[in-house]
Enzyme design. Structure first.
Site, PDB file in Angstrom:
ATOM      1  N   LYS A   5       0.904  -1.306   0.032  1.00 54.21           N
ATOM      2  CA  LYS A   5      -0.049   0.114  -0.027  1.00 54.21           C
ATOM      3  C   LYS A   5       0.908   1.338  -0.052  1.00 54.21           C
ATOM      4  O   LYS A   5       0.727   2.207  -0.731  1.00 54.21           O
ATOM      5  CB  LYS A   5      -0.846  -0.037   1.122  1.00 54.21           C
ATOM      6  CG  LYS A   5      -1.472   1.356   1.741  1.00 54.21           C
ATOM      7  CD  LYS A   5      -2.531   1.263   2.881  1.00 54.21           C
ATOM      8  CE  LYS A   5      -1.850   1.892   3.988  1.00 54.21           C
ATOM      9  NZ  LYS A   5      -1.707   3.230   4.106  1.00 54.21           N
ATOM     10  N   ASN A   6       1.790   1.327   0.866  1.00 54.16           N
ATOM     11  CA  ASN A   6       2.709   2.561   1.189  1.00 54.16           C
ATOM     12  C   ASN A   6       3.852   2.609   0.042  1.00 54.16           C
ATOM     13  O   ASN A   6       4.632   3.543  -0.093  1.00 54.16           O
ATOM     14  CB  ASN A   6       3.355   2.466   2.415  1.00 54.16           C
ATOM     15  CG  ASN A   6       2.272   2.807   3.648  1.00 54.16           C
ATOM     16  OD1 ASN A   6       1.180   2.995   3.087  1.00 54.16           O
ATOM     17  ND2 ASN A   6       2.457   2.613   4.844  1.00 54.16           N
ATOM     18  N   CYS A  30      -4.808  12.798  12.265  1.00 54.00           N
ATOM     19  CA  CYS A  30      -5.529  11.603  12.148  1.00 54.00           C
ATOM     20  C   CYS A  30      -5.448  10.912  13.654  1.00 54.00           C
ATOM     21  O   CYS A  30      -4.909  11.549  14.475  1.00 54.00           O
ATOM     22  CB  CYS A  30      -4.901  10.588  11.009  1.00 54.00           C
ATOM     23  SG  CYS A  30      -3.490   9.895  11.589  1.00 54.00           S
ATOM     24  N   ARG A  43       0.486  14.960  12.323  1.00 53.66           N
ATOM     25  CA  ARG A  43       0.849  14.555  10.938  1.00 53.66           C
ATOM     26  C   ARG A  43       1.332  15.775  10.346  1.00 53.66           C
ATOM     27  O   ARG A  43       0.459  16.232   9.335  1.00 53.66           O
ATOM     28  CB  ARG A  43      -0.299  13.893  10.161  1.00 53.66           C
ATOM     29  CG  ARG A  43      -0.876  12.425  10.862  1.00 53.66           C
ATOM     30  CD  ARG A  43       0.269  11.639  11.007  1.00 53.66           C
ATOM     31  NE  ARG A  43       0.754  10.986   9.869  1.00 53.66           N
ATOM     32  CZ  ARG A  43       0.040   9.926   9.241  1.00 53.66           C
ATOM     33  NH1 ARG A  43      -1.110   9.345   9.826  1.00 53.66           N
ATOM     34  NH2 ARG A  43       0.547   9.464   8.085  1.00 53.66           N
ATOM     35  N   LEU A  81       8.179  19.599   7.161  1.00 58.19           N
ATOM     36  CA  LEU A  81       9.672  18.957   6.484  1.00 58.19           C
ATOM     37  C   LEU A  81       9.351  19.237   5.069  1.00 58.19           C
ATOM     38  O   LEU A  81      10.243  19.364   4.068  1.00 58.19           O
ATOM     39  CB  LEU A  81       9.892  17.656   6.998  1.00 58.19           C
ATOM     40  CG  LEU A  81      10.220  17.610   8.374  1.00 58.19           C
ATOM     41  CD1 LEU A  81      10.423  16.168   8.958  1.00 58.19           C
ATOM     42  CD2 LEU A  81      11.389  18.391   8.893  1.00 58.19           C
ATOM     43  N   ASP A 124       4.399   0.887  11.892  1.00 58.77           N
ATOM     44  CA  ASP A 124       3.120   0.209  11.543  1.00 58.77           C
ATOM     45  C   ASP A 124       3.099  -1.383  11.985  1.00 58.77           C
ATOM     46  O   ASP A 124       1.747  -1.866  11.761  1.00 58.77           O
ATOM     47  CB  ASP A 124       3.192   0.362  10.000  1.00 58.77           C
ATOM     48  CG  ASP A 124       2.974   1.745   9.382  1.00 58.77           C
ATOM     49  OD1 ASP A 124       3.302   1.721   8.272  1.00 58.77           O
ATOM     50  OD2 ASP A 124       2.688   2.570  10.167  1.00 58.77           O
ATOM     51  N   ARG A 126      -8.863  -0.240   4.405  1.00 57.72           N
ATOM     52  CA  ARG A 126      -7.953   0.761   3.694  1.00 57.72           C
ATOM     53  C   ARG A 126      -6.675   0.210   3.132  1.00 57.72           C
ATOM     54  O   ARG A 126      -6.136   0.619   2.396  1.00 57.72           O
ATOM     55  CB  ARG A 126      -7.708   1.954   4.521  1.00 57.72           C
ATOM     56  CG  ARG A 126      -8.765   2.793   5.120  1.00 57.72           C
ATOM     57  CD  ARG A 126      -8.328   3.911   5.763  1.00 57.72           C
ATOM     58  NE  ARG A 126      -7.305   4.902   5.006  1.00 57.72           N
ATOM     59  CZ  ARG A 126      -6.848   5.909   5.421  1.00 57.72           C
ATOM     60  NH1 ARG A 126      -7.146   6.510   6.473  1.00 57.72           N
ATOM     61  NH2 ARG A 126      -5.899   6.361   4.720  1.00 57.72           N
TER      62      ARG A 126
HETATM   63  C1  EPZ Z   1       4.215   7.105   5.948  1.00 61.08           C
HETATM   64  O1  EPZ Z   1       3.386   7.936   6.717  1.00 61.08           O
HETATM   65  C2  EPZ Z   1       3.202   5.773   6.177  1.00 61.08           C
HETATM   66  N1  EPZ Z   1       1.832   6.096   5.031  1.00 61.08           N
HETATM   67  C3  EPZ Z   1       2.753   5.226   7.387  1.00 61.08           C
HETATM   68  O2  EPZ Z   1       1.848   4.499   7.507  1.00 61.08           O
HETATM   69  C4  EPZ Z   1       3.988   5.153   8.328  1.00 61.08           C
HETATM   70  O3  EPZ Z   1       3.507   4.922   9.621  1.00 61.08           O
HETATM   71  C5  EPZ Z   1       4.940   6.412   8.266  1.00 61.08           C
HETATM   72  O4  EPZ Z   1       5.450   6.385   6.817  1.00 61.08           O
HETATM   73  C6  EPZ Z   1       6.325   6.133   8.819  1.00 61.08           C
HETATM   74  O5  EPZ Z   1       6.739   4.818   8.462  1.00 61.08           O
HETATM   75  C7  EPZ Z   1       2.454   6.033   3.822  1.00 61.08           C
HETATM   76  O6  EPZ Z   1       3.138   5.784   3.356  1.00 61.08           O
HETATM   77  C8  EPZ Z   1       0.976   6.243   3.120  1.00 61.08           C
HETATM   78  P1  EPZ Z   1       6.233  10.399   8.333  1.00 61.08           P
HETATM   79  P2  EPZ Z   1       4.281   9.500   6.745  1.00 61.08           P
HETATM   80  O7  EPZ Z   1       6.113  11.526   7.306  1.00 61.08           O
HETATM   81  O8  EPZ Z   1       4.937   9.592   5.162  1.00 61.08           O
HETATM   82  C9  EPZ Z   1       6.223  13.648  11.516  1.00 61.08           C
HETATM   83  C10 EPZ Z   1      -0.067   3.078   7.653  1.00 61.08           C
HETATM   84  O9  EPZ Z   1      -0.505   2.515   8.521  1.00 61.08           O
HETATM   85  N2  EPZ Z   1       6.568  14.790  10.380  1.00 61.08           N
HETATM   86  O10 EPZ Z   1       7.701   9.473   7.975  1.00 61.08           O
HETATM   87  O11 EPZ Z   1       3.204  10.630   6.988  1.00 61.08           O
HETATM   88  C11 EPZ Z   1       4.904  13.024  11.701  1.00 61.08           C
HETATM   89  O12 EPZ Z   1       4.110  13.856  12.158  1.00 61.08           O
HETATM   90  C12 EPZ Z   1       0.702   4.468   7.800  1.00 61.08           C
HETATM   91  O13 EPZ Z   1       0.091   2.452   6.436  1.00 61.08           O
HETATM   92  C13 EPZ Z   1       6.595  15.925  10.769  1.00 61.08           C
HETATM   93  O14 EPZ Z   1       6.847  16.322  11.953  1.00 61.08           O
HETATM   94  O15 EPZ Z   1       5.226   9.517   7.662  1.00 61.08           O
HETATM   95  C14 EPZ Z   1       5.220  11.573  12.277  1.00 61.08           C
HETATM   96  O16 EPZ Z   1       5.204  11.897  13.650  1.00 61.08           O
HETATM   97  C15 EPZ Z   1       0.229   5.115   8.864  1.00 61.08           C
HETATM   98  N3  EPZ Z   1       6.973  16.816   9.837  1.00 61.08           N
HETATM   99  C16 EPZ Z   1       6.741  11.354  11.837  1.00 61.08           C
HETATM  100  O17 EPZ Z   1       7.345  12.603  11.292  1.00 61.08           O
HETATM  101  C17 EPZ Z   1       6.685  16.577   8.472  1.00 61.08           C
HETATM  102  O18 EPZ Z   1       6.830  17.466   7.616  1.00 61.08           O
HETATM  103  C18 EPZ Z   1       6.586  10.106  10.761  1.00 61.08           C
HETATM  104  O19 EPZ Z   1       5.904  10.835   9.691  1.00 61.08           O
HETATM  105  C19 EPZ Z   1       6.510  15.110   8.155  1.00 61.08           C
HETATM  106  C20 EPZ Z   1       6.334  14.078   9.099  1.00 61.08           C
END
Ligand code: EPZ
Length: 418
Positions: free
Chosen positions: A24-25, A118, A123, A127, A309, A401
């Protein structure tokens, strides 16, 4: 679909073989990246899950044609004529923000609704913004929308460093860097297998990317991209980990195939620490578990650390272990909400901020519970497989989902579930 419930009769032995679907991701980002080229892209080994259907709706809203045939998605972007991703679509799926980078490259501007938070956390996207601004993208965020525009001098390659190895930010930056004039270096980039899959896809489209899978990406910009046909998405490592936990709970032997075990090295080590026996091939893992679970501390970290995850799924195993252990969630600030539902099944877990202090119990007791997010929902199904008696999981739209036919796949292993 949201009225659907999953009903499980616990205590059945599980054995057999299950094949995971495409990741999915990864597939959501490949679908978004296909916007970079004007032409027809086909992606194979893709999961038929609601997030993929939602991403198809986003692309159609932008003017692309999207069709499905078995596990293949065909995306024709020649009629792309809109760079706005509306709130009613983005609020349903945060991953819609993956179209931000491709739209900036394709149109020189983009208008994407802010995704909002969420269940598992706020989220943020800071960055994404700070990284893209370095390339010459100007943001004016108002009325709940991200308004991005490329400055007059165009996209220029840059040296950027991410404060945190964000998966989504790395992906948007990689896409824009692939089209920016000159060389880009991204330090502290995310290293997830899905990042490598996107880099491989972009390379097939004509991008010049090095270092994927390491913290440093070096990208030479190019001005044109071509559509890719017959691209095969990687297997879903999180779905695989979910079924391996089912195998540990049901005794096995359960063979989970269709993914790269290299993508789960830390979770596999944790399963062995919990007392499971594993046999690995290049695209499968067979798990067997006899007797109790050994309490095993877990802390979630960016890849290659333990994936957030799989945290709820492994909490189910630790909640049944002989003794105490601690799970630490370092990625999302609110990913323990799932423990409240596990209490209803008899778990004894004490939440202290980012730490869950777990005192194992012998067995869960079946109860009506509610899925709060995708992975928590899957973990509740796992707990129900162990529970004494019947459990009913509601709000299963969250599970649809990210899991294609979860109940059918578990029935195939002998579970009493529907
Ligand atoms: C991806 O989300 C995945 N989703 C998530 O899977 C997964 O948990 C996550 O990566 C971490 O591995 C998809 O790929 C669609 P991040 P993403 O940006 O890209 C903070 C699932 O169940 N952050 O690495 O949103 C953020 O708040 C989902 O399949 C900032 O602060 O994850 C979080 O605490 C859930 N500023 C942490 O970093 C930013 O600009 C990780 O977020 C971006 C992120």
């Amino acid at each position: 679909m949201s009225e659907d419930r999953i009903i499980v009769e616990g205590g059945k032995a599980l054995a057999g073989t299950v094949r995971v679907s495409g990741a999915k991701n990864s597939v959501l980002k490949l679908m978004a990246a296909s916007l970079l080229a004007s032409g027809t892209t086909t992606l194979s080994n893709t999961p038929r899950i609601s997030d993929v259907l939602l991403m198809a709706d986003v692309l159609r809203h932008l003017g692309a044609n999207v069709s499905f045939d078995a596990d293949t998605i065909t995306i024709d972007t020649r009629t792309l004529d809109n760079y706005e991703a509306p709130y009613e679509l983005v609020r349903k799926m945060r991953a819609s923000t993956a179209v931000l980078g491709p739209l900036i490259v394709r149109f020189g501007e983009a208008r994407v609704a802010m995704p909002g938070g969420c269940q598992i956390g706020s989220r943020q996207m800071d960055l994404h913004f700070s990284g893209l601004e370095a390339f010459g993208v100007e943001f004016e965020n108002s009325h709940g929308f991200i308004n991005a525009r490329v400055s007059d001098v165009g996209l220029r390659g840059r040296e950027v460093a991410l404060g945190f190895p964000s998966v989504g930010a790395t992906e948007n930056l990689m896409v824009v860097a692939a089209a920016a004039r000159g060389t880009t270096v991204i330090e502290n980039a995310a290293r997830e297998p899905e990042i490598c899959d996107l880099a491989r896809f972009l390379t097939a489209m004509g991008a010049h990317i090095q270092g994927q899978g390491s913290p440093v990406l070096t990208i030479e910009g190019t001005s044109s991209f071509s559509a890719v046909t017959g691209y095969e998405t990687i297997g879903d490592r999180i779905e695989a980990g979910t079924f391996l936990v089912a195998g540990a709970l049901g005794g096995g032997p359960v063979t989970v195939e269709g993914f790269n075990p290299e993508h789960l090295r830390v979770p596999l080590a944790k399963l062995e620490a919990l007392g499971s026996q594993l046999a690995t091939t290049e695209d499968s893992v067979t798990i067997t578990h006899e007797g109790s679970f050994t309490p095993t501390d877990i802390q979630t970290l960016p890849y290659p650390g333990f994936p957030t995850d799989l945290q709820p799924q492994f909490m189910v195993l630790d909640a049944l272990a002989d003794g105490m252990c601690i799970i630490t969630e370092n990625i999302f600030e609110n990913r323990f909400v799932f423990a409240d539902e596990l209490f209803r099944m008899g778990a004894t877990i004490h939440i202290e901020g980012h730490h869950a202090i777990i005192e194992g119990i012998r067995r869960f007791s079946g109860a009506p519970v509610e899925a709060s997010d995708l992975r928590a929902g899957a973990a509740l199904v796992l707990a129900a497989l162990n529970a004494e008696g019947s459990s009913t999981i509601s709000e299963v739209r969250h599970i649809y989902r990210g899991y294609e036919d979860l109940t059918g796949k578990l029935q195939g292993l002998g579970a009493s579930i529907h």
